[in-house]
Write a protein that holds these residues in place. Structure first.
Motif, short mmCIF file in Angstrom:
data_model
loop_
_atom_site.label_atom_id
_atom_site.label_comp_id
_atom_site.label_asym_id
_atom_site.label_seq_id
_atom_site.Cartn_x
_atom_site.Cartn_y
_atom_site.Cartn_z
N ALA A 116 0.97 -1.39 0.11
CA ALA A 116 0.12 0.05 -0.09
C ALA A 116 0.80 1.13 0.01
N VAL A 117 1.82 1.20 1.06
CA VAL A 117 2.59 2.49 1.07
C VAL A 117 3.76 2.83 -0.14
N ASN A 118 4.10 1.58 -0.38
CA ASN A 118 5.51 1.75 -1.27
C ASN A 118 5.28 1.58 -2.67
N TYR A 119 3.85 1.12 -3.08
CA TYR A 119 3.49 1.15 -4.42
C TYR A 119 2.23 1.71 -4.85
N LEU A 120 0.95 1.35 -4.12
CA LEU A 120 -0.16 1.70 -4.36
C LEU A 120 -0.22 3.33 -4.25
N SER A 121 0.35 3.74 -3.22
CA SER A 121 0.16 5.11 -3.02
C SER A 121 0.62 5.96 -4.00
N HIS A 122 1.81 5.64 -4.58
CA HIS A 122 2.40 6.33 -5.69
C HIS A 122 1.44 6.26 -6.99
N PHE A 123 0.91 5.06 -7.56
CA PHE A 123 -0.29 4.71 -8.39
C PHE A 123 -1.28 5.71 -8.33
N LEU A 124 -1.80 5.62 -6.86
CA LEU A 124 -3.23 6.37 -6.68
C LEU A 124 -2.88 7.92 -6.60
N VAL A 125 -1.91 8.55 -6.08
CA VAL A 125 -1.57 9.70 -6.04
C VAL A 125 -1.45 10.27 -7.60
N THR A 126 -0.84 9.63 -8.24
CA THR A 126 -0.64 10.03 -9.80
C THR A 126 -1.73 10.13 -10.43
N ASN A 127 -2.63 9.15 -10.22
CA ASN A 127 -3.94 9.12 -11.06
C ASN A 127 -4.81 10.12 -10.61
N GLU A 128 -4.80 10.46 -9.39
CA GLU A 128 -5.64 11.32 -8.65
C GLU A 128 -5.39 12.74 -9.29
N LEU A 129 -4.16 13.08 -9.67
CA LEU A 129 -3.72 14.18 -9.90
C LEU A 129 -3.17 14.32 -11.54
N LEU A 130 -3.73 13.44 -12.13
CA LEU A 130 -2.89 13.34 -13.70
C LEU A 130 -3.72 14.33 -14.50
N ASP A 131 -5.13 14.60 -14.41
CA ASP A 131 -5.92 15.71 -14.85
C ASP A 131 -4.98 16.89 -14.92
N MET A 132 -4.55 17.22 -13.65
CA MET A 132 -4.07 18.51 -13.20
C MET A 132 -2.40 18.65 -13.66
N LEU A 133 -1.88 17.57 -13.83
CA LEU A 133 -0.48 17.43 -14.55
C LEU A 133 -0.53 17.92 -15.85
#
Length: 294
Positions: A116-133
């Motif tokens: 959860a911490v070492n992989y899925l968090s990176h996946f989820l943060v990225t996808n949650e903010l992808l439109d803004m990026l």
């Protein structure tokens, strides 16, 4: 000499794990350049302390923090929404948060803690903010990984991707690390011609407290390693701001800023399979669109 972006003072950088280790090193260096940085902290106290320290050591009083427990998807989503309410742009997302867990434990959402911490968090943060990026392009996603010698023949265990059936702290950490790199390659493929690039990198030996929950003999080794570790992360800062990597997409950099091929983790089938599993585990796809994974 590194060539930096001329508008770094007007760019927004979000750094997960920015209160210690690699995240702290990158955040401090960017702050010295005058960048607007936002760090993700586990709690308010640590966030306030980190922002205060950055202001005192760099003279940059524009640092900010947001609170998120990176083991919990609900907390990540709340943090992402708070970021979008507070900021209009995101130019660089640095996925560098992480920890090592030596005992198997599940989060309250049913995900193995290390994964959860070492992989899925990176996946989820990225996808949650992808439109803004995408709206802020040109923008970048940089994701921390491990030393190339551990990655050259890396294999993701899709039969037990969370390592719940044969858990060991180091093996679980390694699986999450492999997943981060494969995710970065797959993300890069999906971001082609969007104005957003994605790369992974090895930070080198940077002073950290990653093994704070380790057995005593591993902690002893960590203390010895920290004596020769750096307090900065040149490659991370370079990938965040240098003009000469602005259009480089889908590669892995070692700590000397050299591009290293990692064919096992670059495989498109591996990337697509990992992405599908990650979507299911983070509920990013509707139930009717989900496919069972091994």
């Amino acid at each position: 000499m590194m060539e930096t972006s001329t508008d770094v003072r007007n760019r927004v950088f979000l750094i997960t794990g920015g209160t210690s280790g690699v995240g702290k090193a990158i955040a401090s260096s960017l702050a010295r350049r005058g960048a607007r940085i936002v760090i993700v902290s586990r709690n308010q106290e640590r966030g306030e302390e980190a922002v205060k320290a950055i202001a005192e050591t760099t003279g940059n009083d524009r640092a900010d923090y947001l609170v998120a427990d990176l083991s919990l998807q609900s907390s990540i989503r709340n943090m992402s929404e708070a970021f979008k309410r507070k900021y209009d742009h995101l130019h660089v997302l640095a996925n560098v948060g992480g920890a090592v867990y030596f005992e198997k434990q599940l989060t309250s959402e049913g995900i193995e803690q290390s994964f959860a911490v070492n992989y899925l968090s990176h996946f989820l943060v990225t996808n949650e903010l992808l439109d803004m990026l995408k709206e802020s392009g040109p923008s970048r996603v940089i994701t921390v990984a491990g030393a190339p010698r551990f990655l050259k023949n890396a294999q993701i265990d899709f039969e037990d991707i969370q390592q719940v059936n044969k858990f060991s702290g180091m093996r679980a950490t390694a699986q999450a690390m492999f997943a981060r790199v494969a995710f970065s390659y797959e993300l890069a493929r999906r971001l082609e011609r969007t104005g957003v690039t994605a790369v992974a990198f090895h930070p080198g030996l940077v002073r950290s407290n990653l093994i704070r929950t380790a057995p005593w003999f591993i902690k002893l080794y960590g203390k010895l390693a920290n004596r020769r570790a750096k307090t900065n992360c040149e490659v991370g800062v370079h990938l965040a701001v240098a003009k000469d990597v602005e259009t480089i997409n889908g590669v892995f950099f070692d700590d000397t800023m050299q591009i290293m091929p990692l064919p096992h983790l670059q495989d498109e089938q591996v990337g697509r399979r990992l992405w599908s599993i990650s979507e299911e585990l983070t509920s990013l796809t509707p139930p009717t669109a989900r496919k069972p994974h091994p």
